[in-house]
Design an enzyme around this catalytic site. Structure first.
Site, PDB file in Angstrom:
ATOM      1  N   GLY C 243       0.803  -1.221   0.000  1.00  0.00           N
ATOM      2  CA  GLY C 243       0.000   0.000   0.000  1.00  0.00           C
ATOM      3  C   GLY C 243       0.837   1.272   0.000  1.00  0.00           C
ATOM      4  O   GLY C 243       2.070   1.229   0.155  1.00  0.00           O
ATOM      5  N   HIS C 244       0.172   2.398  -0.156  1.00  0.00           N
ATOM      6  CA  HIS C 244       0.889   3.677  -0.242  1.00  0.00           C
ATOM      7  C   HIS C 244       1.608   4.031   1.058  1.00  0.00           C
ATOM      8  O   HIS C 244       1.151   3.718   2.137  1.00  0.00           O
ATOM      9  CB  HIS C 244      -0.024   4.818  -0.693  1.00  0.00           C
ATOM     10  CG  HIS C 244      -1.260   5.048   0.103  1.00  0.00           C
ATOM     11  ND1 HIS C 244      -2.180   5.993  -0.240  1.00  0.00           N
ATOM     12  CD2 HIS C 244      -1.732   4.448   1.221  1.00  0.00           C
ATOM     13  CE1 HIS C 244      -3.160   5.973   0.631  1.00  0.00           C
ATOM     14  NE2 HIS C 244      -2.915   5.053   1.517  1.00  0.00           N
ATOM     15  N   ASN C 245       2.761   4.647   0.868  1.00  0.00           N
ATOM     16  CA  ASN C 245       3.559   5.155   1.987  1.00  0.00           C
ATOM     17  C   ASN C 245       4.168   4.071   2.878  1.00  0.00           C
ATOM     18  O   ASN C 245       4.667   4.381   3.965  1.00  0.00           O
ATOM     19  CB  ASN C 245       2.730   6.124   2.845  1.00  0.00           C
ATOM     20  CG  ASN C 245       2.286   7.330   2.045  1.00  0.00           C
ATOM     21  OD1 ASN C 245       1.161   7.377   1.542  1.00  0.00           O
ATOM     22  ND2 ASN C 245       3.182   8.270   1.863  1.00  0.00           N
TER      23      ASN C 245
END
Lengths: 349, 349, 349
Positions: C243-245
């Site tokens: 997922g993002h980050n």
């Protein structure tokens, strides 16, 4: 490029305290925002951080405003939902800088003669658009995408590179499909005859409403006879599997790695945590929230939060607990024996 | 286009009661079928629905026939496996209307000089066929597919758009590979030296038998030294991961999101529910059925149905149970203490 | 083509006992290796097999050497880590036979004018390289790949066919990305306003270090505002979702079907078994090992092995145990009642 705070408030609402002529160029987190950026406070726990922010302006709620205002010297935009305001403002700033895809068909793309491509749509390199497909105004079909026969891509919908969108499937307006997604592959349908599987043709479609986003490498299968339906506003993350003939209600969101088996009927405004799984032919009511890693093995007809995953432990402890789980029936038997003995003991007295 | 009932029975067998000259144009579910369609009854619970169907004809079993015949006035085709009959008839009707891909290589495809493409095969737009690859008679390679060096695609096998099929891998006859599938990527093999991973070249192939279907965005890795083998008749749904050197026996079926770690050896006629997982190097016998969401953490040498997932509950109840699961060893200890105390109490009497 | 044992030892080290002029052409498992091949013994349990091998030479540890030498007549290369030695030697032999992609851009590829492609790089058929992208020396971009604006592919990095690598993302040197992987799709970020989701633009990048491998059909999302980071030496298998980050520390390895939700921060030298899941915003220390099928639902701050999956059982036994798991709270209540009763009984005496 930037924008005046006054113009921002005119566009998105909220109550501005401060100079409307301040020019801002983008949005950043509280601790990173500089003097030409705005930031937002969507979680009251971060009030102290907000109060010290160097941002030119803050988006915040009426509840947080008084506390923050006491020490923060910049401009403030007060609104009931700062996070949604941030989302809209961020979209606005991104659009200022964005490279807009040029309308028209890239010379390397292969578009069938009978396909209808709106002149304002963009068809990227190496894309294929088959006979009878319809690509509506402002749609963006990036490089390597495949659009099957008589498929329909709605106004302003964006297919990122290498999306596969099969024949006769439909997506509405303002949709987003991330790379690697496959819409309208055959559902998994076979009749078993003496141990050998015979394929059942999958002749339904995938019908997707407006404002739907579908994540990278996610698959949504076409229906067997009837259609698979994804209603408006649904958001699917990456690596998701939606089986044939599922029906997903409006504004339901699913995190990555979720799997939904065929013919499941899911309500509106539901959420599914990552890797949650739903068995086939189940029904799930509106406003049901399924936790991550949970196997939904029966219909859920009442709104609420549902969970079912094995708790994490140090490996040695897990080994002990798991061995007991396997023998819970014998543990229950021991308790029953104890109860009987005690009943006898107390009666004997 | 349609077909006479008599012709259908001549082609697929079954015993027809009714006018063989009735013309039918397709298949539909019991409640939807109109006067020019046939339908089928594969589940005795739906007898009442069948009896009221408007279908021109019904496919049904000898067991259901008398009950349905009492009230249903249309023609009846009686056969021992109505669902398999339906599958075959549906294939037939779909083929009548299907757009048959034209033989030949699309001008935008890139086919290496030393590749052998049968003149009856179809190579779609933007496909790439590398040196030494063999595409046999009637194979269909849709847009954007990649066929690696010396790979072999069997007679009549269909690769949907954007499939990647790597060098030296082989698939037999009448296969189907859905979009986004990757066959023959490198297996996950590394030697660890002082915390750093060193890649082990993956030089085996993927060898796939006849009549295999592989789902959208599914990955089947090539073997490390030996081959990964998928025997004839295997059906893999979407989003599946098959590790290097696995061996999957004939006519085994796996639902979506299943994962099989490297070197697992799985028998024939097995079924795996969605999101079932199999650890590496395990052996699974023929006719083993693994439920959805189940982690297979040991070899299963005996046929039967196996299960292991945490039961779904309202979140508050799950929190209680999960906390106890983490401490089952202490609960067992309490029971042991109780048993001892009671033994002492009863002996004291 | 082959190589002298003496040359092999000069290149990769180890102590050779035997004729350095023996010519070997490849590596094979102990039982398969012929008189022109070498083999390796990385597991002492296979000593007997090694002693009988027909291989021209064996790679083995100082510990195993004396036992094997007693009966095995071929040459021996003694080294502290035979498996790592095998990996390096296998890479060497594979490179001898490998078809090296020709430098240059295939005529069917679409490379924007402002992209920088090193003359020694290879760009395959139907690839797209957008404006401002940088493809460094010796990089290999296979057929159908998409490289977004201002993305950067490091020296010697290999993208297999049909990889999507989005704008502004970066991968370092000697990387490998398998087919179907999607790097830099939008993260899953939405603000909810009265039940409707508003997209939060995802403007961060994916930044990938040197010597990283990413598997087939794996997705790594770009960050929301900050970047998603994959440090050097990380190995991700197929069908993984990041997922993002997220931040994944150096030399961490994840097996197939793992999912990591947004903003998780994972340490160095960790391992994740297949289908392990990590919830968002968690922190995982260095040297943490998560077993297959385990849901990581809280931060893990101490090195060690952690596990949490429901044990497999015959379906009938699972049904019993699962029913009890759902009611563990009532079982605990019964035990408490028993304890009280017994306490009373013993006090009464």
């Amino acid at each position: 490029m930037g924008t005046r705070l006054g113009d921002l408030v005119e566009r998105f609402g909220g109550h501005l305290t401060g100079d409307p002529d301040i020019e801002v160029t983008g949005i950043a987190p509280l601790q990173d925002a500089g003097a030409s950026q705005i930031s937002f406070l969507s979680n009251s726990k971060l009030r102290a951080l907000a109060a010290q922010s160097n941002a030119a302006a803050l988006i915040l709620s009426p509840l947080d405003d008084p506390t923050v205002a006491a020490t923060y010297a910049g401009a403030r935009i007060v609104t009931s939902n700062p996070y949604a305001y941030f989302a809209r403002a961020a979209q606005y700033f991104v659009a200022l800088d964005a490279v807009v895809p040029e309308p028209g068909v890239h010379p390397s793309a292969v578009v069938a003669r009978g396909a209808q491509v709106d002149p304002s749509a963009h068809i990227g390199p190496h894309a294929t658009v088959e006979e009878g497909a319809v690509i509506k105004a402002g749609a963006v079909i990036d490089a390597g995408c495949y659009i099957g026969r008589e498929a329909e891509i709605g106004e302003g919908t964006h297919l990122f590179a290498n999306v596969t969108f099969h024949s006769r499937c439909i997506i509405g307006k303002r949709g987003v499909i991330q790379s690697g997604a496959v819409i309208g592959a055959d559902g998994f349908g076979f009749a078993n005859e003496k141990g050998v599987y015979i394929k059942i043709p999958q002749t339904g479609r995938v019908v997707i409403g407006d404002d739907v986003e579908i994540g990278a490498n996610t698959s949504v299968d076409r229906g067997a006879l009837a259609d698979t339906v994804i209603e408006e506003g649904v958001k699917l993350d990456n690596q998701i599997q939606i089986g044939h003939n599922c029906h997903i209600g409006a504004h339901t969101a699913m995190a990555g790695c979720v799997g939904v088996a065929g013919s499941a009927r899911i309500g509106k405004h539901c959420t599914f945590g990552g890797a949650a799984m739903v068995l086939g032919h189940l029904e799930i009511a509106d406003n049901v929230h399924i936790s991550s890693g949970t196997m939904v093995s029966r219909s859920v007809l009442e709104a609420g939060q549902y969970t079912g995953f094995y708790p994490l432990a140090k490996n040695a402890e897990w080994e002990k607990s798991a061995a007991i789980v396997r023998n819970l029936a014998s543990m229950r038997e021991k308790i029953r024996t104890l109860e009987k003995t005690i009943k006898k003991l107390t009666e004997d007295k």
